[in-house]
Design a protein around this motif. Structure first.
Motif, PDB file in Angstrom:
ATOM      1  N   ILE A   1     -27.631  -4.665  19.512  1.00 26.86           N
ATOM      2  CA  ILE A   1     -28.601  -4.706  18.421  1.00 26.86           C
ATOM      3  C   ILE A   1     -29.185  -6.108  18.347  1.00 26.86           C
ATOM      4  N   ALA A   2     -30.504  -6.201  18.416  1.00 28.09           N
ATOM      5  CA  ALA A   2     -31.168  -7.500  18.376  1.00 28.09           C
ATOM      6  C   ALA A   2     -31.170  -8.065  16.953  1.00 28.09           C
ATOM      7  N   LYS A   3     -31.503  -9.329  16.851  1.00 25.42           N
ATOM      8  CA  LYS A   3     -31.513 -10.007  15.565  1.00 25.42           C
ATOM      9  C   LYS A   3     -32.653  -9.481  14.688  1.00 25.42           C
ATOM     10  N   THR A   4     -32.328  -9.205  13.436  1.00 24.52           N
ATOM     11  CA  THR A   4     -33.306  -8.811  12.426  1.00 24.52           C
ATOM     12  C   THR A   4     -33.234  -9.824  11.287  1.00 24.52           C
ATOM     13  N   PRO A   5     -34.191  -9.809  10.357  1.00 25.72           N
ATOM     14  CA  PRO A   5     -34.171 -10.821   9.298  1.00 25.72           C
ATOM     15  C   PRO A   5     -32.884 -10.862   8.489  1.00 25.72           C
ATOM     16  N   ASP A   6     -32.281  -9.705   8.216  1.00 30.85           N
ATOM     17  CA  ASP A   6     -31.044  -9.697   7.419  1.00 30.85           C
ATOM     18  C   ASP A   6     -29.809  -9.329   8.242  1.00 30.85           C
ATOM     19  N   TYR A   7     -29.969  -9.259   9.573  1.00 33.63           N
ATOM     20  CA  TYR A   7     -28.879  -8.951  10.514  1.00 33.63           C
ATOM     21  C   TYR A   7     -28.411  -7.496  10.437  1.00 33.63           C
ATOM     22  N   TRP A   8     -29.197  -6.604   9.826  1.00 34.26           N
ATOM     23  CA  TRP A   8     -28.876  -5.180   9.790  1.00 34.26           C
ATOM     24  C   TRP A   8     -30.053  -4.388  10.350  1.00 34.26           C
ATOM     25  N   LEU A   9     -29.734  -3.258  10.998  1.00 35.64           N
ATOM     26  CA  LEU A   9     -30.761  -2.354  11.506  1.00 35.64           C
ATOM     27  C   LEU A   9     -30.399  -0.926  11.111  1.00 35.64           C
ATOM     28  N   ARG A  10     -31.342  -0.231  10.508  1.00 38.32           N
ATOM     29  CA  ARG A  10     -31.125   1.168  10.142  1.00 38.32           C
ATOM     30  C   ARG A  10     -31.460   2.057  11.338  1.00 38.32           C
ATOM     31  N   VAL A  11     -30.502   2.923  11.696  1.00 34.38           N
ATOM     32  CA  VAL A  11     -30.661   3.821  12.830  1.00 34.38           C
ATOM     33  C   VAL A  11     -30.268   5.231  12.397  1.00 34.38           C
ATOM     34  N   LYS A  12     -30.638   6.199  13.227  1.00 32.40           N
ATOM     35  CA  LYS A  12     -30.356   7.603  12.910  1.00 32.40           C
ATOM     36  C   LYS A  12     -29.315   8.166  13.876  1.00 32.40           C
ATOM     37  N   LEU A  13     -28.219   8.675  13.335  1.00 31.80           N
ATOM     38  CA  LEU A  13     -27.215   9.351  14.150  1.00 31.80           C
ATOM     39  C   LEU A  13     -27.730  10.727  14.587  1.00 31.80           C
TER      40      LEU A  13
ATOM     41  N   VAL B   1     -33.377   4.846  17.341  1.00 30.38           N
ATOM     42  CA  VAL B   1     -34.200   4.051  16.441  1.00 30.38           C
ATOM     43  C   VAL B   1     -35.628   4.064  16.959  1.00 30.38           C
ATOM     44  N   SER B   2     -36.598   4.107  16.054  1.00 26.85           N
ATOM     45  CA  SER B   2     -37.994   4.065  16.478  1.00 26.85           C
ATOM     46  C   SER B   2     -38.319   2.685  17.025  1.00 26.85           C
ATOM     47  N   MET B   3     -39.168   2.635  18.011  1.00 26.31           N
ATOM     48  CA  MET B   3     -39.504   1.373  18.665  1.00 26.31           C
ATOM     49  C   MET B   3     -40.634   0.674  17.914  1.00 26.31           C
ATOM     50  N   PRO B   4     -40.504  -0.632  17.650  1.00 29.30           N
ATOM     51  CA  PRO B   4     -41.610  -1.367  17.038  1.00 29.30           C
ATOM     52  C   PRO B   4     -42.732  -1.540  18.054  1.00 29.30           C
ATOM     53  N   PRO B   5     -43.968  -1.751  17.603  1.00 30.53           N
ATOM     54  CA  PRO B   5     -45.088  -1.908  18.539  1.00 30.53           C
ATOM     55  C   PRO B   5     -44.840  -3.014  19.566  1.00 30.53           C
TER      56      PRO B   5
END
Length: 234
Positions: free
Chosen positions: A6-18, A58-62
């Motif tokens: 998991i790459a770095k995000t602003p708050d260090y969390w990423l929402r994903v779908k099981l 997880v959906s891919m950002p542009p």
């Protein structure tokens, strides 16, 4: 096997779908197996932590990705916490200010012993926005022990229900100073439940460590696929 993280995000969390469609949050640096890209989503298998073995997407950002192969985990870290002196050593650094509260509503300080320190499993809701004045990652807590029913954590805070709580500032009611904005309840807490605030303070309190600094020190460490390291409590 294509390993990624998991790459770095602003708050260090990423929402994903099981696969079950449940939405969960996973922390920065979590180890994964990349499976495929389909319809604008990246699919992967989680290789560590409480969701080990689960498949998610997880959906891919542009023009980018929330996954990376540019992370390297470090060896498991050792933390040492002394209850009497309210001090924490992180690897070879310290002492830093930390305490374990108790003496009110059935709460007791953490017991002496050696514990695994779990990879964070979810953002904690038991924090407050006022901590943003000191740190960004204050909802990122490390469970003490890897049992998912455990309720003690290493975390940033000023009130402790038996966790190992890393102070971001020192509040000493004996000095009759006003607590910082957003923490006005500490005045009453010091009177009604001083043990949960770690009061009275030691004669010479250890200096505070910024929680973000501590997180960046230990989050990418690995003892095994469930823990970042060990915590020794004396």
């Amino acid at each position: 096997m294509a390993i990624c993280y998991i790459a770095k995000t602003p708050d260090y969390w990423l929402r994903v779908k099981l696969e079950s469609n449940e939405i969960i949050s996973v922390p920065y640096g979590l180890k994964l197996e990349r499976l495929e890209i389909k319809a604008g989503r990246e699919y992967f298998k989680i290789l560590e932590g409480v969701y080990k073995g689960k498949k998610a997407s997880v959906s891919m950002p542009p023009g980018g990705s929330y996954l990376t192969d540019k992370i390297k985990h470090q060896s498991g870290i050792l933390l040492k916490f002394d209850r009497k002196s309210q001090s924490l050593h992180v690897g070879g650094a310290g002492p830093f200010n930390a305490f374990s509260g108790g003496g009110h509503s059935g709460y007791t300080p953490v017991s002496a012993g050696t514990y695994l320190l779990a990879i964070p499993a979810y953002p904690s809701a038991q924090t407050r926005a006022a901590y943003n004045h000191w740190c960004t990652y204050h909802n990122l807590w490390f469970r003490i022990g890897i049992e998912t029913t455990g309720s003690r954590f290493l975390h940033a805070g000023i009130i402790s229900d038996g966790c190992v709580t890393v102070r971001q500032f020192i509040y000493d009611p004996k000095k009759k100073e006003k607590p910082p904005a957003g923490f006005e309840d500490l005045v009453q807490g010091a009177q009604t439940a001083p043990g949960l605030l770690g009061l009275p303070l030691p004669e010479k309190p250890a200096p505070c460590i910024n929680w973000d600094t501590l997180v960046n020190t230990i989050l990418l460490c690995r003892h095994d696929d469930q823990a970042v390291g060990k915590l020794v409590v004396t």
